[in-house]
Design an enzyme around this catalytic site. Structure first.
Site, mmCIF file in Angstrom:
data_model
loop_
_atom_site.group_PDB
_atom_site.id
_atom_site.type_symbol
_atom_site.label_atom_id
_atom_site.label_comp_id
_atom_site.label_asym_id
_atom_site.label_seq_id
_atom_site.Cartn_x
_atom_site.Cartn_y
_atom_site.Cartn_z
ATOM 1 N N CYS A 49 49.393 -22.758 -28.747
ATOM 2 C CA CYS A 49 48.397 -22.143 -29.638
ATOM 3 C C CYS A 49 48.060 -20.720 -29.189
ATOM 4 O O CYS A 49 47.972 -19.804 -30.013
ATOM 5 C CB CYS A 49 47.119 -22.981 -29.691
ATOM 6 S SG CYS A 49 47.362 -24.621 -30.411
ATOM 7 N N THR A 50 47.886 -20.528 -27.892
ATOM 8 C CA THR A 50 47.583 -19.198 -27.372
ATOM 9 C C THR A 50 48.726 -18.242 -27.680
ATOM 10 O O THR A 50 48.498 -17.112 -28.135
ATOM 11 C CB THR A 50 47.318 -19.256 -25.859
ATOM 12 O OG1 THR A 50 46.176 -20.101 -25.626
ATOM 13 C CG2 THR A 50 47.050 -17.878 -25.281
#
Length: 160
Positions: A49-50
């Site tokens: 996600c990052t």
């Protein structure tokens, strides 16, 4: 079908969620003005996600134009999204579907009941509020941002 209960050509379920600053963001407010990329993501501060959202940040001038918008949605609380945005310089709307937990995520048929979080799914919504494209990635696989941009701009460039 988009992969679950929503079909291409269906009206996108409208919603209002709070962003990382506690401000309400309503999907319907973009109707008639912008095509929107909805990017559901499992959790703030996780590796994939990052990486994905940092990729959006790095290409923000392509995602956010006069005709396009990107909204990232998770079930994290607003405060966690604010810390995530601050730590990674994510300067676009991160929306909290925390309470009622996963309500919007369920409307888009991408809530993982077993894990209590969204699946890694995306929808492109046109200026009329219709779903025009979707993709559902495995949790461990990041999105193809080039394809997201291509689909977003195809829809945004159409005459309503």
């Amino acid at each position: 079908m988009t992969g679950n209960g929503l079909c291409i050509g269906d009206e996108a379920p409208d919603f209002t969620l709070r962003d990382q600053f506690g401000q309400d963001v309503r999907l319907g407010d973009f109707r008639g003005r912008k095509a929107v990329a909805l990017m559901f993501f499992p959790f703030a501060f996780t590796g994939v996600c990052t990486g994905e959202l940092s990729g959006v940040r790095d290409r923000l001038d392509e995602f956010l134009t006069f005709d396009t918008e990107v909204l990232a949605i998770s079930c994290d609380p607003v405060y966690a999204l604010r810390a995530f945005a601050d730590s990674d310089g994510l300067n676009f709307p991160l929306l909290s579907d925390f309470w009622p937990h996963g309500e919007v995520t369920r409307q888009y048929d991408v809530f993982d009941d077993a894990k209590g979080r969204p699946r890694r799914s995306s929808y492109i919504v046109d200026k009329r509020g219709m779903i025009r494209w979707s993709v559902h990635n495995p949790t461990s696989t990041g999105r193809d941002l080039d394809e997201h941009l291509r689909q977003l701009h195809l829809v945004a460039d159409e005459v309503a």
